[in-house]
Scaffold this motif. Structure first.
Motif, PDB file in Angstrom:
ATOM      1  N   ILE A 148       0.856  -1.194   0.000  1.00  0.00           N
ATOM      2  CA  ILE A 148       0.000   0.000   0.000  1.00  0.00           C
ATOM      3  C   ILE A 148       0.889   1.240   0.000  1.00  0.00           C
ATOM      4  O   ILE A 148       1.704   1.428   0.910  1.00  0.00           O
ATOM      5  CB  ILE A 148      -0.954   0.016   1.220  1.00  0.00           C
ATOM      6  CG1 ILE A 148      -1.789  -1.277   1.256  1.00  0.00           C
ATOM      7  CG2 ILE A 148      -1.858   1.239   1.174  1.00  0.00           C
ATOM      8  CD1 ILE A 148      -2.746  -1.388   2.429  1.00  0.00           C
ATOM      9  N   CYS A 180      -2.477   7.180  -0.971  1.00  0.00           N
ATOM     10  CA  CYS A 180      -3.756   7.007  -0.269  1.00  0.00           C
ATOM     11  C   CYS A 180      -4.309   8.359   0.166  1.00  0.00           C
ATOM     12  O   CYS A 180      -3.605   9.153   0.802  1.00  0.00           O
ATOM     13  CB  CYS A 180      -3.570   6.107   0.949  1.00  0.00           C
ATOM     14  SG  CYS A 180      -5.090   5.891   1.883  1.00  0.00           S
ATOM     15  N   CYS A 210     -11.830   1.477   0.306  1.00  0.00           N
ATOM     16  CA  CYS A 210     -11.374   0.114   0.639  1.00  0.00           C
ATOM     17  C   CYS A 210     -12.195  -0.465   1.781  1.00  0.00           C
ATOM     18  O   CYS A 210     -12.557  -1.646   1.767  1.00  0.00           O
ATOM     19  CB  CYS A 210      -9.887   0.124   0.987  1.00  0.00           C
ATOM     20  SG  CYS A 210      -9.435   1.328   2.236  1.00  0.00           S
ATOM     21  N   CYS A 253     -10.630  -4.552  -1.838  1.00  0.00           N
ATOM     22  CA  CYS A 253     -10.084  -3.233  -1.490  1.00  0.00           C
ATOM     23  C   CYS A 253      -9.099  -2.753  -2.548  1.00  0.00           C
ATOM     24  O   CYS A 253      -9.094  -1.573  -2.922  1.00  0.00           O
ATOM     25  CB  CYS A 253      -9.444  -3.273  -0.109  1.00  0.00           C
ATOM     26  SG  CYS A 253      -8.184  -4.536   0.091  1.00  0.00           S
ATOM     27  N   CYS A 262      -9.773   0.661  -4.985  1.00  0.00           N
ATOM     28  CA  CYS A 262      -9.017   1.842  -4.549  1.00  0.00           C
ATOM     29  C   CYS A 262      -8.929   2.833  -5.714  1.00  0.00           C
ATOM     30  O   CYS A 262      -8.351   2.515  -6.755  1.00  0.00           O
ATOM     31  CB  CYS A 262      -7.623   1.433  -4.085  1.00  0.00           C
ATOM     32  SG  CYS A 262      -6.613   2.860  -3.632  1.00  0.00           S
TER      33      CYS A 262
END
Lengths: 258, 409
Positions: free
Chosen positions: A17, A22, A28, A190, A194
């Motif tokens: 990740i 993010c 997610c 997820c 995303c």
């Protein structure tokens, strides 16, 4: 540090990740809840009783404006290579097996003693505090591929294991080797949903998979690495203060990465 | 007195009416606890103070504490029947009864504590041989059976029951085989007391609890045994003293009590020596390896005061009070020393359960505070009332104290 020796698997499903990508949108979390048949909570904002296999944490560098910086850290089960939750379970309701090193949870066997929750430092295991109740009509949205769980058992993220099974079945149907899945054959809900592409999913042992390369990045780190849990979930960030929050570093200790 | 012929021979007891008032008083708490249990069973653990952070709470603390305090049963049994310390025969019946109520009480709490009580037998059906909890499940259930077997002859010695020829001989035969059960009880108890400590010590990803190990056993395995056998005899002695205060009768001679104090004191010294070593090693070696410092494991609520309270006020001080004959032979100091030792073991179980979970292991997580709900408090009070109820009934109708007649004549 750990008592139990690490088991190595030929396939190790893992995730990377990118925390710099993010945005903390929570897509997610929602996709995980929908994919895995989680009933709506009476108060989903209450982290003490919520059921979110994927939880997004907000990290801060603690500096005042204008130097203030934040990052969002989505946290599914980190799928430890050396999980503390597995050896402590008295009834083998949680296991780590050949299924790509995914730590699975056998709901019909769980007695709800919550010892695994006490063992998990990532707080990735959730107890079913409430009876799962879906509002009228919403039960039609349930996926038939994931069993629902009753009140009184512990549950957790299992990297959408049903998708893995489906991918293997499809590979067999197509005449391919189910143990050599392509990167696109199997992904988690997820990672699929995303919007910024921060989550990459694949086999950490397969050099052709993107995750295998990303996990070796100098910016990659794992949560609480020195405890010896050996997570299959990697994070990435070019920001040093973010990497520093990945583990308990003493003041004088340097972080990993560049 | 309606129940006169059921009372042990040659002893004095309060009137039946007075006893019924006492039983009724305890019964109120038992009934309130039964209601709380119904609420928990019917609506689930959401009615407790437990949450995603605190998987374990008051119930586990209560269980661990009563099991440690009930260790007087197996350890006194071991000293009486295996090591043949005859003087302890004056208190062994009470030790067995205290052990029985403590363990059965813990089992009652455990039925509430698991999220799926109807699946509790899975511990036998799908046992995980690596789990310390599996060992606890095995030993605790088997040991309760041993305690029942040890309790039966005491019941059969009731004046009225003992007149029945078959029961008289049965009780006699139970007594003959008692050293065997004392041995089995010692074996089972030794392991589950240790496994209860091992349960925490193997949590290698929980810095507050994790300990280095010898073979497969973390240090907490041995420390829990040592603390239990130190506090168990002290607790049995305190129960006897409390019964004397309530009933106004002498039940056990001071010499026996002082002997129990001496045993508890010696074991407490042994325990403290290793516990202090263990704490020092944990603070200076284990924690830095995990990237933590000693001070990071304590906060404003769960502060270092708990450690000093446990090891100092309820550790070193009672150890001195119990081990030095000058202090031990003064009743007030003996009782105070025993009381502090018992409080110390409860605090130890509390910190291992609650502080372990309150401490945020991830650097960006926060400390959490645990507050038990009324359901947890009420069920613990219920079990305490149940324990007192069984002890009261046993005292009234069974020949628990062999010295009672002589001491009060």
């Amino acid at each position: 540090m750990a008592i139990y020796k690490l088991k190595e698997f030929k396939i190790k499903w893992g995730m990377v990740i990118d925390l710099d990508k993010c945005t903390g949108c929570g897509a997610c979390m929602i996709s995980c809840q929908a994919e895995n048949n989680m009933a709506p909570m009476p108060d989903a904002t209450d982290k003490l009783y919520s059921m979110t296999w994927m939880l997004v944490y907000r990290l801060s560098n603690g500096k005042p404006f204008p130097d203030h910086d934040i990052a969002y850290l989505p946290r599914p089960c980190v799928q430890c290579g050396n999980p503390n939750c597995v050896p402590v379970c008295p009834v083998i309701a949680t296991t780590k097996d050949e299924e790509g090193g995914i730590v699975s949870q056998i709901s019909p066997r769980c007695i709800g003693c919550r010892y695994c929750m006490a063992a998990c430092p990532y707080r990735a295991r959730y107890f079913n505090w409430h009876d799962p109740v879906w509002p009228q009509g919403m039960e039609k949205t349930l996926t038939p591929f994931t069993s629902t769980r009753p009140r009184g058992v512990v549950e957790k993220c299992h990297y959408c294991h049903h998708r893995f099974k489906a991918a293997k079945e499809k590979a067999r149907y197509d005449g391919r080797d189910p143990n050599k899945l392509d990167e696109d054959d199997y992904t988690t809900a997820c990672a699929q949903n995303c919007p910024t592409g921060a989550i990459t999913f694949g086999d950490l042992m397969n050099p052709e998979h993107k995750v295998a390369k990303l996990a070796k990045s100098p910016y990659a780190f794992r949560l609480l690495e020195r405890l010896g849990t050996d997570p299959q979930l990697y994070y990435m960030s070019k920001r040093e203060w973010v990497r520093r929050q990945g583990d308990n570093y003493l003041e004088h200790e340097p972080t990993k990465g560049v | 007195m309606i129940d006169k012929e059921w009372l042990p021979e040659g002893v004095e007891r309060c009137s039946f009416g007075k006893f019924m008032v006492w039983i009724g008083f305890l019964g109120v708490f038992v009934l309130l606890g039964v209601y709380a249990s119904y609420v928990v069973w019917s609506t689930g653990l959401i009615t407790t103070g437990l949450n995603n952070y605190f998987a374990f709470g008051l119930w586990i603390v209560f269980d661990l504490a009563v099991i440690a305090l009930g260790a007087g049963a197996f350890f006194s049994g071991f000293l009486t029947y295996i090591l043949r310390i005859d003087q302890l025969k004056n208190i062994i019946n009470l030790a067995v009864i205290v052990g029985f109520v403590c363990y059965s009480g813990a089992m009652i709490i455990l039925t509430l504590e698991v999220g799926q009580p109807l699946r509790a037998w899975f511990g036998y059906w799908h046992p995980n041989v690596h789990s310390m909890l599996t060992e606890v499940i095995f030993c605790i259930t088997c040991y309760l059976i041993v305690l029942i077997i040890e309790f039966i002859p005491i019941i059969l010695e009731n004046r009225k029951l003992n007149k029945i020829r078959f029961l008289h001989h049965l009780a006699h035969n139970f007594h003959v085989y008692m050293p065997l059960f004392a041995g089995i009880g010692t074996f089972l108890s030794f392991f589950h007391q240790g496994s209860l400590g091992g349960m925490y010590g193997v949590l290698f990803s929980q810095p507050f609890a994790y300990r280095e190990h010898f073979f497969i056993w973390p240090w907490t395995f041995f420390l829990f045994i040592a603390s239990a056998i130190a506090s168990g005899p002290a607790f049995t002695m305190l129960v006897a003293t409390m019964m004397e205060k309530i009933t106004g009768r002498k039940l056990v001679d001071f010499k026996t009590k002082a002997l129990l104090g001496k045993i508890a004191g010696s074991l407490l010294c042994f325990y403290l020596f290793f516990k202090i070593l263990d704490t020092w090693y944990w603070a200076t070696d284990t924690l830095p390896k995990m990237g933590l410092t000693f001070s990071q494991l304590y906060n404003e609520v769960y502060g270092t005061w708990l450690l000093w309270f446990e090891l100092g006020l309820c550790g070193v001080i009672p150890a001195i009070m119990l081990i030095v004959p000058k202090f031990r032979n003064q009743p007030g100091l003996l009782y105070l020393g025993a009381f502090l030792a018992c409080v110390g073991v409860v605090v130890n179980r509390f910190v291992f359960t609650v502080q372990t979970l309150a401490h945020p292991v991830m650097p960006f997580d926060t400390w959490t505070v645990y507050v038990p709900a009324w359901t947890e408090w009420m069920t613990c009070i219920e079990v305490t009332a149940y324990c007192i109820l069984i002890i009261s009934l046993s005292y009234r109708y069974l020949p628990v104290f062999p010295q009672e007649r002589k001491l009060n004549s």
